[in-house]
Design a protein around this motif. Structure first.
Motif, mmCIF file in Angstrom:
data_model
loop_
_atom_site.group_PDB
_atom_site.id
_atom_site.type_symbol
_atom_site.label_atom_id
_atom_site.label_comp_id
_atom_site.label_asym_id
_atom_site.label_seq_id
_atom_site.Cartn_x
_atom_site.Cartn_y
_atom_site.Cartn_z
ATOM 1 N N LYS A 1 9.450 -2.211 -8.100
ATOM 2 C CA LYS A 1 8.377 -1.318 -7.615
ATOM 3 C C LYS A 1 8.755 0.118 -7.922
ATOM 4 O O LYS A 1 8.872 0.963 -7.032
ATOM 5 C CB LYS A 1 8.211 -1.498 -6.106
ATOM 6 N N GLN B 1 0.809 -1.222 0.000
ATOM 7 C CA GLN B 1 0.000 0.000 0.000
ATOM 8 C C GLN B 1 0.838 1.266 0.000
ATOM 9 O O GLN B 1 0.360 2.323 -0.396
ATOM 10 C CB GLN B 1 -0.959 0.001 1.201
ATOM 11 N N ASP B 2 2.105 1.164 0.437
ATOM 12 C CA ASP B 2 2.972 2.340 0.402
ATOM 13 C C ASP B 2 3.412 2.643 -1.031
ATOM 14 O O ASP B 2 3.471 3.788 -1.449
ATOM 15 C CB ASP B 2 4.214 2.115 1.264
ATOM 16 N N ASN B 3 3.747 1.576 -1.752
ATOM 17 C CA ASN B 3 4.234 1.773 -3.118
ATOM 18 C C ASN B 3 3.140 1.612 -4.174
ATOM 19 O O ASN B 3 3.402 1.751 -5.358
ATOM 20 C CB ASN B 3 5.392 0.814 -3.387
ATOM 21 N N LEU B 4 1.912 1.303 -3.724
ATOM 22 C CA LEU B 4 0.784 1.077 -4.639
ATOM 23 C C LEU B 4 1.129 0.037 -5.707
ATOM 24 O O LEU B 4 1.029 0.303 -6.913
ATOM 25 C CB LEU B 4 0.329 2.375 -5.289
#
Lengths: 469, 469
Positions: free
Chosen positions: B182, B102-105
């Motif tokens: 990522k 969720q931080d890097n989507l």
């Protein structure tokens, strides 16, 4: 120098004025925007049409002369330094904006068109070409495509490869390759369009390109937040994304950069700040206002020392001036400025900045970091002196450690500058032996005799990776 | 059948149950969703890990056995029919959703994960993976990546290649290739990630993928417009875009399709309509409402016979049921349904539909056309009978003319289904001789012995292009 036979053949194609091998012309095209790299070409040629490019390629192939395609030479990886000699093919005379197709939302142009000119032409009619490399006022779109240029808007809008949908390119044989078209969907064979984007002139010479356009966002808004704690700034970046907001730009300046800018521009930046975030959102007005309000609130909750939303275009220009003057401010400190672009996943920005600071101390160097926090694309920038061999050795070691740290954090050796000559010895660190082998095979498929931009991307020797403990 | 030696070696890797060469298993994997193509493999193998894939590849390479990677087999270009015999490697046991970051989507998964399962997993936490091929309830993401699957949302959100940012793949040698990460920005060498997307299992076997995610749009709205004039419908598509609105989906049904659907589903579609547009917009509520209102107004000005905006989810389902039941309605008419995907620039939809109608008449065939008007990706669908050789010859000639017409209008032979076996004889029409040569060179760079999905993409013979006058 060109042999008289080659010179005669080239003159027959482009006319006498567009082939040059006098020392001044060769010197002018012996370097690009990358410090510390230079090599003399044998000649310089300025084609004015795809047919001329084809004819030049045939001559070069027959005589086994290297060809280095070049736009404005604003790249930062020594990508257009003619290290193998040969001809520099300057594409700046092929600079026509051929068409803006409003039904299909595409623009088609020759490679020598200046990036900013395309921006202006499409924005005038309410359309938008997002890639905005720092050099966009001088860079050519052909160069942007060859390097897969990024820019400030990468987080929300992606980079050059996300927009190029069709290419005309000339192979070393002189044959034309046409890829893609005005098509959102095209799966006829391997995606040669995306392969050519970022291929750094090593596969073919691009002679025409079609990009997709977007509707111009109707509004935008700029804000700034100052942080006394680096991790609080980095957490704020993650928090904005976690709130499902994707800003248009999300720029970062570290303490070193802030101090140098303030020293230079006296714009009132507090020297005790650990980091500044510059944030822009674009889109429909109601969405922009809502997003900027929420972002400001997130910054406040993260204990930002100062949060300011620009209330006018003038205030916006003032807020952005810190970011815009960063490179100029840094560049005046020492004779040589090396702008790197180690890139990590967004969530790894804080540890990456800490690694850079640790490495800077270890080697006793002046390295400031700024860049695109939203997409993890940092620009650790070293102020040094190319004439000081001892210091330059330390700089090189430091950057090796920085690349290594980026890869360990799941990142890459280059986010938007390209491999070129400068990073060729490190490519294997990112892509592995099998990646290098496959890439060399791809190179052979396009350019069996290795005439296109030789010495770039692939190094004779991979730098031995230092184990950091 | 597998030799006992090969079978023994494979069993040692995956265990006795995961290698099969009984006639039932071979028959089950002798075809895919493409009508009229079938070929028996020598065996079928079900790896459960990257290491197993590596070991299988080494065995296959040593024994020169072709390998056909396969997910659910829902492709429509005979892309997984094992026309060269050998092993079908079924990836459905490698179906783990490894991580949603969720931080890097980003999401990272194994290739056997079902597309819809990824949709559900990310939407549950407010995220969004846009590619939505028609087969998404059964298709695997590995298959989507191999084919560069499109879908209804292509116009606004692009296709699979716009989302895949990192891959782990196994080369025929058994070596692992890791690409991307990522990262929004990564220009370390040629973009092997985008090259592998859409490579149809001919370059490497994908064992893990990372895709970027977007925030889930907060709202959406559906509407429909009926037209008595085909060109009015097509002009409406252009007009919507000209107003700088990019809808999420913009689907088109032609008169033939409308009549067949109505005959089948009795949902009250007027048989005298020349075309129906189904339009969906997503985004922030205020933007969605404004866009849908403006689109409805554009439709009315274009003299649409009927314009209806869904006022509830139930009404929306009802409006969409025409598009959803199109293929089922068409498929029940005759024993064989051939779904094609000739694709043109958006502005060329009306002339393309007219060409299809002209060609249908010329060959006395039943061809109905529906598809993704917003991105020019049409699905001319022929209802025929594979057992009637004479009719099938006419079908083949008609589709050849359709491909030719698409290319003449600046389009392509396949927008989202892939080349596979079905379109290999036509690939050169789109990419030219130099394109084919370069692509074959790329193939050699990855797969020098030609063991991966042989017979696909490249045909022994290019179909002679009929000159239409």
């Amino acid at each position: 120098m060109l042999s008289s036979e080659v010179k005669r053949e080239l003159q027959a194609v482009v006319g006498p004025d567009d082939v040059r091998d006098d020392p001044e012309s060769r010197l002018a095209y012996s370097y690009d925007a990358t410090p510390m790299y230079q090599a003399m070409p044998d000649g310089v040629v300025f084609p004015e049409s795809t047919e001329e490019v084809q004819a030049i390629m045939k001559i070069a192939s027959r005589h086994r002369i290297p060809i280095v395609g070049r736009g404005s030479g604003s790249n930062l990886s020594a990508g257009t330094v003619p290290v193998g000699g040969g001809l520099v093919m300057v594409m700046t005379k092929m600079n026509r904006l051929i068409e803006i197709d409003q039904d299909n939302l595409t623009a088609t142009f020759q490679p020598g068109l200046i990036t900013k000119q395309l921006h202006e032409a499409v924005e005038r009619i309410g359309l938008f070409y997002p890639p905005d490399p720092g050099s966009m006022h001088v860079s050519t779109l052909g160069g942007n495509i060859a390097e897969c240029a990024g820019g400030l808007r990468g987080l929300k809008y992606g980079t050059t490869k996300d927009y190029v949908i069709g290419l005309e390119a000339v192979l070393p044989s002189g044959d034309i390759l046409r890829t893609g078209g005005k098509l959102t969907k095209d799966v006829a064979g391997y995606d040669l369009t995306k392969l050519l984007v970022g291929s750094e002139g090593t596969l073919a010479i691009i002679t025409e390109a079609t990009v997709k356009l977007l509707p111009l966002p109707e509004d935008r808004r700029v804000m700034v937040a100052h942080f006394t704690d680096l991790y609080a700034a980095a957490r704020t970046v993650s928090q904005i994304i976690a709130e499902r907001i994707i800003p248009c730009t999300l720029e970062f300046l570290d303490q070193g950069t802030i101090r140098v800018i303030e020293d230079y521009a006296k714009i009132g930046l507090p020297a005790d700040m650990a980091a500044i975030l510059l944030i822009e959102q674009d889109g429909p007005t109601s969405v922009v206002e809502r997003d900027i309000e929420r972002i400001a609130e997130i910054c406040r909750q993260a204990k930002a020392a100062h949060v300011q939303v620009a209330q006018s275009r003038e205030e916006e220009v003032q807020l952005m001036s810190a970011r815009r003057s960063a490179l100029s401010a840094l560049a005046r400190l020492r004779p040589t400025t090396i702008l790197e672009d180690a890139t990590v996943p967004r969530a790894a920005i804080a540890p990456m900045v800490e690694q850079i600071n640790r490495i800077k101390e270890k080697y006793g160097l002046q390295i400031c970091t700024f860049g695109h926090a939203g997409d993890g694309n940092l620009h650790p920038t070293c102020m040094t002196d190319a004439r000081d061999r001892e210091e330059i050795e330390r700089v090189e070691k430091a950057f090796e450690e920085i690349f290594d740290a980026a890869i360990r954090l799941g990142g890459t050796i280059t986010g938007e500058h390209g491999v070129g000559l400068a990073k060729a010895p490190f490519l294997e660190w990112k892509v592995g032996k099998s990646g290098i082998e496959v890439m060399k095979g791809i190179k052979r498929a396009f350019d069996p005799d290795g005439l296109l931009n030789p010495g770039k991307m692939f190094s004779k020797e991979t730098r031995r990776r230092v184990v950091i403990t």
